[in-house]
Design an enzyme around this catalytic site. Sequence first.
Site, mmCIF file in Angstrom:
data_model
loop_
_atom_site.group_PDB
_atom_site.id
_atom_site.type_symbol
_atom_site.label_atom_id
_atom_site.label_comp_id
_atom_site.label_asym_id
_atom_site.label_seq_id
_atom_site.Cartn_x
_atom_site.Cartn_y
_atom_site.Cartn_z
ATOM 1 N N SER A 35 0.806 -1.213 0.000
ATOM 2 C CA SER A 35 0.000 0.000 0.000
ATOM 3 C C SER A 35 0.845 1.271 0.000
ATOM 4 C CB SER A 35 -0.953 -0.051 1.200
ATOM 5 O OG SER A 35 -1.934 0.939 1.111
ATOM 6 N N GLU A 56 10.393 5.853 -9.898
ATOM 7 C CA GLU A 56 10.054 6.420 -11.205
ATOM 8 C C GLU A 56 10.263 7.921 -11.310
ATOM 9 O OE1 GLU A 56 6.674 2.974 -12.153
ATOM 10 O OE2 GLU A 56 6.113 5.096 -12.214
ATOM 11 N N LYS A 111 -0.662 -3.964 -3.442
ATOM 12 C CA LYS A 111 -1.969 -3.411 -3.062
ATOM 13 C C LYS A 111 -2.092 -2.036 -3.699
ATOM 14 C CE LYS A 111 -4.908 -2.052 0.831
ATOM 15 N NZ LYS A 111 -5.028 -0.628 0.491
#
Length: 491
Positions: free
Chosen positions: A319, A330, A344
């Site tokens: 999560s 990224e 998740k």
Amino acid sequence: MEEQKHTNEEVESSEVNSASKYVKMKPFVFLIMILSLIVATVGITVFSLTIGKEKVGEMANPQRSEFAKLYLAYDKLKQEYYKDIDQDAIVNGAINGMLDALGDPYSDYMNEEEASQFNESISSSFQGIGAEIQERDGVITVVSPIKNSPAEKAGVLPNDKIMAVDGKDIKGLSASEAVLLIRGNKGTKVTLSIKRGESAAMDITIVRDEIPIETVYAEMMDDQVAHIIISSFSTNTYDELLDAINEMNSQGMKALVLDVRQNPGGLLNSAIDISTLFVEDGKPIVQVDVRGEKDVTTASPGERVKVPVTLIIDEGSASASEILAGALSESANVPLVGVNSFGKGTVQTVNDLPDGSNIKITTAKWLTPDGNWIHEKGIAPDYVVEYPSYAMLAPLDPSMILKENQSSEAVQNAEEMLKAVGYEVGKVDGNFDAQMTAAVKKFQSDNKLASTGELTGESSFILMDKLRQKILNEDPQLLKAKEVVLELLKK
């Protein structure tokens, strides 16, 4: 997310003026007015008892057509069941059934007691074993034990399946219902029957304790590389992390290994705030997708960490941990080390109900800065480093006596533990032979215990502690992350 309820009250006001004089009229006219008033009153009364009755009935019983079958079933139960029904249990069960029908393990109904436990868990502390759990396909599964919690110290691992609590089968229970059985007062014991992989279920007895909600732990390693662990994302985590970073800076931090292993997640805003410390102003951190409408959150101006960083993840990183990992990977080119994360990719909102219960509903999915949805796939690290095999061993049950001439899976676990901490046990085959007895006696002698050659009680506890310490001291993922960040430092 805070839910606001607005009530619009329409107030009807009337202005009353006192008569300034008496009105005179003829007796006949007065009589006609009285009769007219009586007729009008009767008409209004009849209207109220016919047309109006239907309206009042509708308001008292606001039945929506899609719930007609539900009301019929409830009425049948109430009228025809052979004994009195528990109305609260029936209603709670109906709400649970609606949420279960979604097939979403993250949407959940919590009755008043369960909601109270949930609210306690996000406060400064709670009493229990300290493990994040989730219902998967009707089985309660550990997402991650909290760092330094009784669950972690007892050897509970991510993906352990809890089959029973104190001998009670919990298959089919929701996560909230299981929490009520597992939690309890400090100092009390709870026994979990745990199935790990394909192994047979084993019992682990855990002494409950006060679980402080401290979420950040920092230490300075050699070469001035700081190691900061984030165990969950709560209200205070950002401030705790800032304090830890400032402390590491005061000790001369030159590089940072950030660690979210076995971090089950937490608050979305906390993950965003923390990501901003590492992502350049204006770059994307996360995309939140609500029924196809995407909202991109970017890094805002503010304080930044200026040293090279690596991030460690594992299968217990879920999560909010994955939001951080996606943002750093990224949008900040931070290398990821470890093993694939949990996977998740959804966001939940907790809605409080008037009686103190609540419903937790999945309201959105989140995507990484590049638009990747990692749900049920996880995030792959740049450097894959597996845990050593001995780190995945099942814990020993200190109440059992393992001794010569026994053969079992527990004996094999003990053989592998002793071998990992440096004792010669011979062939690891699950057979407690003479060489194993000699190894146990030497271990007991080295640790100032009675040299009985039997593994039980304090001997089992100390062996597990030695193994845990070895895992910490020879942590291959941490060592790799440190190696990678030192390479970045040279650039």
